[in-house]
Design an enzyme around this catalytic site. Structure first.
Site, PDB file in Angstrom:
ATOM      1  N   GLY A 140       0.828  -1.207   0.000  1.00  0.00           N
ATOM      2  CA  GLY A 140       0.000   0.000   0.000  1.00  0.00           C
ATOM      3  C   GLY A 140       0.853   1.244   0.000  1.00  0.00           C
ATOM      4  O   GLY A 140       1.923   1.271  -0.609  1.00  0.00           O
ATOM      5  N   SER A 141       0.381   2.267   0.714  1.00  0.00           N
ATOM      6  CA  SER A 141       1.047   3.568   0.681  1.00  0.00           C
ATOM      7  C   SER A 141       2.299   3.575   1.554  1.00  0.00           C
ATOM      8  O   SER A 141       2.437   2.781   2.478  1.00  0.00           O
ATOM      9  CB  SER A 141       0.083   4.643   1.178  1.00  0.00           C
ATOM     10  OG  SER A 141      -0.254   4.390   2.530  1.00  0.00           O
ATOM     11  N   ARG A 142       3.174   4.530   1.268  1.00  0.00           N
ATOM     12  CA  ARG A 142       4.370   4.664   2.089  1.00  0.00           C
ATOM     13  C   ARG A 142       3.982   5.090   3.504  1.00  0.00           C
ATOM     14  O   ARG A 142       4.564   4.617   4.485  1.00  0.00           O
ATOM     15  CB  ARG A 142       5.331   5.693   1.476  1.00  0.00           C
ATOM     16  CG  ARG A 142       6.707   5.564   2.100  1.00  0.00           C
ATOM     17  CD  ARG A 142       7.641   6.716   1.820  1.00  0.00           C
ATOM     18  NE  ARG A 142       8.001   6.875   0.433  1.00  0.00           N
ATOM     19  CZ  ARG A 142       9.091   7.546   0.032  1.00  0.00           C
ATOM     20  NH1 ARG A 142       9.926   8.042   0.933  1.00  0.00           N
ATOM     21  NH2 ARG A 142       9.354   7.715  -1.234  1.00  0.00           N
ATOM     22  N   GLU A 159       5.498  -3.401   1.099  1.00  0.00           N
ATOM     23  CA  GLU A 159       5.824  -2.986  -0.263  1.00  0.00           C
ATOM     24  C   GLU A 159       5.109  -1.672  -0.487  1.00  0.00           C
ATOM     25  O   GLU A 159       3.886  -1.603  -0.363  1.00  0.00           O
ATOM     26  CB  GLU A 159       5.335  -4.057  -1.239  1.00  0.00           C
ATOM     27  CG  GLU A 159       5.883  -3.868  -2.620  1.00  0.00           C
ATOM     28  CD  GLU A 159       5.032  -4.568  -3.649  1.00  0.00           C
ATOM     29  OE1 GLU A 159       4.761  -5.759  -3.486  1.00  0.00           O
ATOM     30  OE2 GLU A 159       4.621  -3.889  -4.596  1.00  0.00           O
ATOM     31  N   CYS A 192       2.483  -1.339  -8.846  1.00  0.00           N
ATOM     32  CA  CYS A 192       3.689  -0.888  -8.132  1.00  0.00           C
ATOM     33  C   CYS A 192       4.891  -0.860  -9.066  1.00  0.00           C
ATOM     34  O   CYS A 192       5.877  -0.192  -8.788  1.00  0.00           O
ATOM     35  CB  CYS A 192       3.947  -1.803  -6.944  1.00  0.00           C
ATOM     36  SG  CYS A 192       3.593  -3.511  -7.306  1.00  0.00           S
TER      37      CYS A 192
HETATM   38  P1  NAP Z   1      -3.149   2.409   2.297  1.00  0.00           P
HETATM   39  O1  NAP Z   1      -3.844   3.675   2.550  1.00  0.00           O
HETATM   40  O2  NAP Z   1      -1.729   2.338   2.702  1.00  0.00           O
HETATM   41  O3  NAP Z   1      -4.006   1.256   3.022  1.00  0.00           O
HETATM   42  C1  NAP Z   1      -3.691  -0.122   2.884  1.00  0.00           C
HETATM   43  C2  NAP Z   1      -4.130  -0.873   4.123  1.00  0.00           C
HETATM   44  O4  NAP Z   1      -3.306  -0.471   5.214  1.00  0.00           O
HETATM   45  C3  NAP Z   1      -5.565  -0.627   4.556  1.00  0.00           C
HETATM   46  O5  NAP Z   1      -6.083  -1.842   5.041  1.00  0.00           O
HETATM   47  C4  NAP Z   1      -5.440   0.369   5.684  1.00  0.00           C
HETATM   48  O6  NAP Z   1      -6.405   0.186   6.697  1.00  0.00           O
HETATM   49  C5  NAP Z   1      -4.110   0.018   6.279  1.00  0.00           C
HETATM   50  N1  NAP Z   1      -3.452   1.198   6.840  1.00  0.00           N
HETATM   51  C6  NAP Z   1      -2.973   2.267   6.146  1.00  0.00           C
HETATM   52  N2  NAP Z   1      -2.438   3.160   6.989  1.00  0.00           N
HETATM   53  C7  NAP Z   1      -2.579   2.647   8.228  1.00  0.00           C
HETATM   54  C8  NAP Z   1      -2.242   3.111   9.519  1.00  0.00           C
HETATM   55  N3  NAP Z   1      -1.643   4.288   9.692  1.00  0.00           N
HETATM   56  N4  NAP Z   1      -2.536   2.332  10.562  1.00  0.00           N
HETATM   57  C9  NAP Z   1      -3.150   1.129  10.395  1.00  0.00           C
HETATM   58  N5  NAP Z   1      -3.512   0.650   9.204  1.00  0.00           N
HETATM   59  C10 NAP Z   1      -3.238   1.389   8.130  1.00  0.00           C
HETATM   60  O7  NAP Z   1      -3.162   2.029   0.759  1.00  0.00           O
HETATM   61  P2  NAP Z   1      -4.311   2.059  -0.348  1.00  0.00           P
HETATM   62  O8  NAP Z   1      -5.632   2.279   0.279  1.00  0.00           O
HETATM   63  O9  NAP Z   1      -4.125   0.835  -1.108  1.00  0.00           O
HETATM   64  O10 NAP Z   1      -3.942   3.259  -1.326  1.00  0.00           O
HETATM   65  C11 NAP Z   1      -3.568   4.562  -0.916  1.00  0.00           C
HETATM   66  C12 NAP Z   1      -2.341   5.025  -1.697  1.00  0.00           C
HETATM   67  O11 NAP Z   1      -1.302   4.057  -1.555  1.00  0.00           O
HETATM   68  C13 NAP Z   1      -2.512   5.120  -3.209  1.00  0.00           C
HETATM   69  O12 NAP Z   1      -3.044   6.344  -3.629  1.00  0.00           O
HETATM   70  C14 NAP Z   1      -1.107   4.920  -3.721  1.00  0.00           C
HETATM   71  O13 NAP Z   1      -0.427   6.141  -3.709  1.00  0.00           O
HETATM   72  C15 NAP Z   1      -0.468   4.022  -2.710  1.00  0.00           C
HETATM   73  N6  NAP Z   1      -0.379   2.610  -3.185  1.00  0.00           N
HETATM   74  C16 NAP Z   1       0.791   2.218  -3.720  1.00  0.00           C
HETATM   75  C17 NAP Z   1       0.915   0.911  -4.153  1.00  0.00           C
HETATM   76  C18 NAP Z   1       2.196   0.445  -4.737  1.00  0.00           C
HETATM   77  O14 NAP Z   1       2.265  -0.738  -5.045  1.00  0.00           O
HETATM   78  N7  NAP Z   1       3.196   1.244  -4.898  1.00  0.00           N
HETATM   79  C19 NAP Z   1      -0.140   0.012  -4.061  1.00  0.00           C
HETATM   80  C20 NAP Z   1      -1.342   0.444  -3.504  1.00  0.00           C
HETATM   81  C21 NAP Z   1      -1.427   1.763  -3.066  1.00  0.00           C
HETATM   82  P3  NAP Z   1      -7.804   0.991   6.789  1.00  0.00           P
HETATM   83  O15 NAP Z   1      -8.717   0.298   5.854  1.00  0.00           O
HETATM   84  O16 NAP Z   1      -8.192   0.825   8.208  1.00  0.00           O
HETATM   85  O17 NAP Z   1      -7.524   2.402   6.406  1.00  0.00           O
END
Ligand code: NAP
Length: 523
Positions: free
Chosen positions: A243-245, A267, A304
């Protein structure tokens, strides 16, 4: 047997309650909610899933590899049997086409079967035997034997951009279960129905194969509390995340602050540089533009491994740029995985377009609620001077950096860690740029020659990982058989009799596996 979706978590072999409403899923194409209501796991349910996983661990990890392999194959069969439901619901929840749902289902079942074959064969445990030398001078050498053992229950965070292959029964879960670790998966709120369908497949397989309850649980949750509770729980021994950084680093910090810190295999972001060398550009600039456009816009750029940065030598590549600009300007719009990801992409491209030194070479007309491809350019000097230009734009946008070829290696050496580095070169010019290839190798997990970074083959030699921040630990991969290493540690037995050793470490090698015996690889 097909049961209608219930919207609740799967806690071992039972269902969670309906106290914390998360609402229904949202269709990213229309922005409207649809279907049943989902419910997040309560604190007590997280606790129960963790307790069951802790109890399941000694039983599950002690099973022979063939039993765990049977379980993984059964999960694959169950998911295959659910493919029509996945193909129907997946596009509604993710905006991804039905063909992608079917393709990703095949990749997911393929991964499960690949790990089943690996653990059934058994050599993956890296068994090492050094026999005792009681007569050795000045000190006798003890009998020492070591092999990989599972870490314990693993928390897996499902990815938004891979609803199957990096989600409930995706690569993290398959490798952890293969290693002998129970899994608690945290569903992604973008595709709760797919999560539940696949979660039920895993639970059915666990029951039918006689696995201990708690070997798998699936928790719905939003607002971070379920994820944080999981990472902080003393039973959890490792984390898999895509997911996100910001999300990955928050989980790493939480894991590091525990009384017993644990590894987080996250990742996160990458821009995956593509380096185009002069002779290759002169020879086939338009063809490279075609291929790059396909890679850039595949899956609406939500990979990614998306090529977000292109190094272009001064004085070359006019045909390449003209063709790529033409393709981008005529590019079609696409639905993104969710409104948050679409907004983040639009903000990222607007921010880069507003930088004085950046030129917008091409952009397809903007459409509300959808992404369109964009192409930007900047000089090498301005790229180096502005770290904001190095950040990931998650979606179909790329930045062309123009400068002197001989300066590329130094700039690449200063980039953040990436999953993939691509180079286009003729046979003659590749050896001339060995320094550039060496610089790229230091910054990436995988090097691609005359190809494109998207498309990650699932096979034993694949490395889908890279230095920080592409992943939290550049020694690992989340795709391919080596992914299993993330959830194991090597344990040594000193001076133990055969009867008290794991089978893999006995002299008669009853499993017939490849081992390192007194420094020699042997079966
Ligand atoms: P995300 O916001 O990082 O969330 C992914 C998972 O992690 C969700 O289940 C979320 O839970 C959990 N999470 C995130 N932050 C957390 C925290 N501070 N504490 C506890 N749990 C946390 O990723 P996303 O929703 O997939 O996408 C958001 C952004 O991530 C995208 O816009 C993109 O920029 C980036 N992304 C990058 C890649 C890559 O491969 N490079 C892939 C996917 C996304 P909750 O449901 O409880 O929020």
């Amino acid at each position: 047997m097909t049961t209608p979706l219930q919207g609740t978590s799967l806690i071992g072999f039972s269902r969670g309650g309906k106290t914390k409403s998360l609402g229904p899923a949202t269709n990213p194409a229309s922005g409207e909610t649809f279907g049943i209501e989902y419910f997040g796991a309560s604190e007590a349910e997280v606790e129960q899933a963790a307790r069951l996983a802790g109890e399941a661990f000694p039983v599950y990890s002690a099973l022979p590899g063939s039993d765990r392999a049977g379980f993984l194959r059964r999960i694959a069969d169950e998911i295959e049997a659910a493919v029509e439901r996945i193909a129907e619901l997946g596009p509604l929840e993710t905006g991804l086409p039905e063909a992608r749902m079917r393709g990703e289902t095949g990749r997911t079942t393929g991964q499960l079967r690949m790990f089943a074959d690996l653990i059934e064969e058994g050599s993956w445990v890296d068994a090492r035997i050094d026999h005792a030398q009681p007569e050795r001078q000045p000190l006798p050498k003890p009998d020492l034997r070591s092999m990989k053992r599972p870490l314990g229950p693993v928390a897996v965070f499902c990815a938004s951009n891979f609803p199957l292959a990096f989600s409930v029964a995706g690569g993290d879960t398959a490798s952890a279960l293969a290693a002998g670790c129970p899994v608690i998966a945290k569903a992604h709120s973008s595709h709760p129905g797919i999560a539940e369908i696949v979660g039920e497949c895993v639970v059915r397989a666990a029951r039918d194969c006689g696995m201990p309850e708690g070997v798998f649980s699936l928790l719905h949750g939003g607002g971070r509390d379920v994820g944080m509770a999981l990472v902080g729980h003393p039973v959890i021994q490792a984390v898999g995340f895509t997911g996100s950084r910001s999300g990955g680093t928050a989980l790493m910090e939480a894991a590091a602050k525990r009384p017993q810190p644990i590894p987080v295999h996250a990742e996160m972001s990458a821009v995956n540089p593509v380096v185009l060398l002069p002779a290759a550009l002169d020879e086939r600039g338009e063809a490279i533009a075609d291929g790059l456009f396909g890679s850039l816009t595949l899956g609406a750029g939500q990979f990614c491994t998306n090529p977000g940065l292109v190094f272009l030598p001064d004085g070359h590549g006019e045909a390449f740029l003209a063709k790529l600009s033409e393709l981008v300007a005529a590019g079609s719009s696409a639905v993104m995985l969710n409104a948050g990801i679409c907004d983040a992409f639009k903000q990222a491209t607007a921010a880069i377009a507003a930088i004085d030194e950046v030129k917008t070479l091409a952009a397809a007309p903007d459409e509300a609620g959808r992404c369109t491809p964009s192409l930007f350019s900047v000089s090498l000097a301005d790229f180096v001077a502005n770290p904001a230009l190095h950040a990931e734009m998650f979606g179909p946008a790329t930045l062309v950096v123009r400068g002197k070829t001989e300066e590329f290696a130094e700039v690449i050496a200063g980039l953040e860690g990436q999953l993939v580095g691509t180079i286009h070169a003729t046979d003659a010019e590749l050896p001339e740029h060995a320094g550039l290839v060496a610089a790229l190798e230091k910054r990436v997990g995988r090097l691609v020659l005359n190809g494109f970074p998207t498309g990650v083959e699932v096979c034993p030699s694949m490395v889908h990982g890279g230095p920080w921040p592409s992943t939290s630990d550049g020694r690992s991969t989340s795709v391919g058989t080596l992914a299993i290493d993330r959830f194991c540690r090597q344990v040594a037995w000193q001076g133990f009799p055969a009867a008290a050793l794991p089978e893999e470490l006995r002299d008669d090698n009853p499993r017939g596996i490849m081992r390192l015996v007194d420094g020699v690889h042997t079966r």
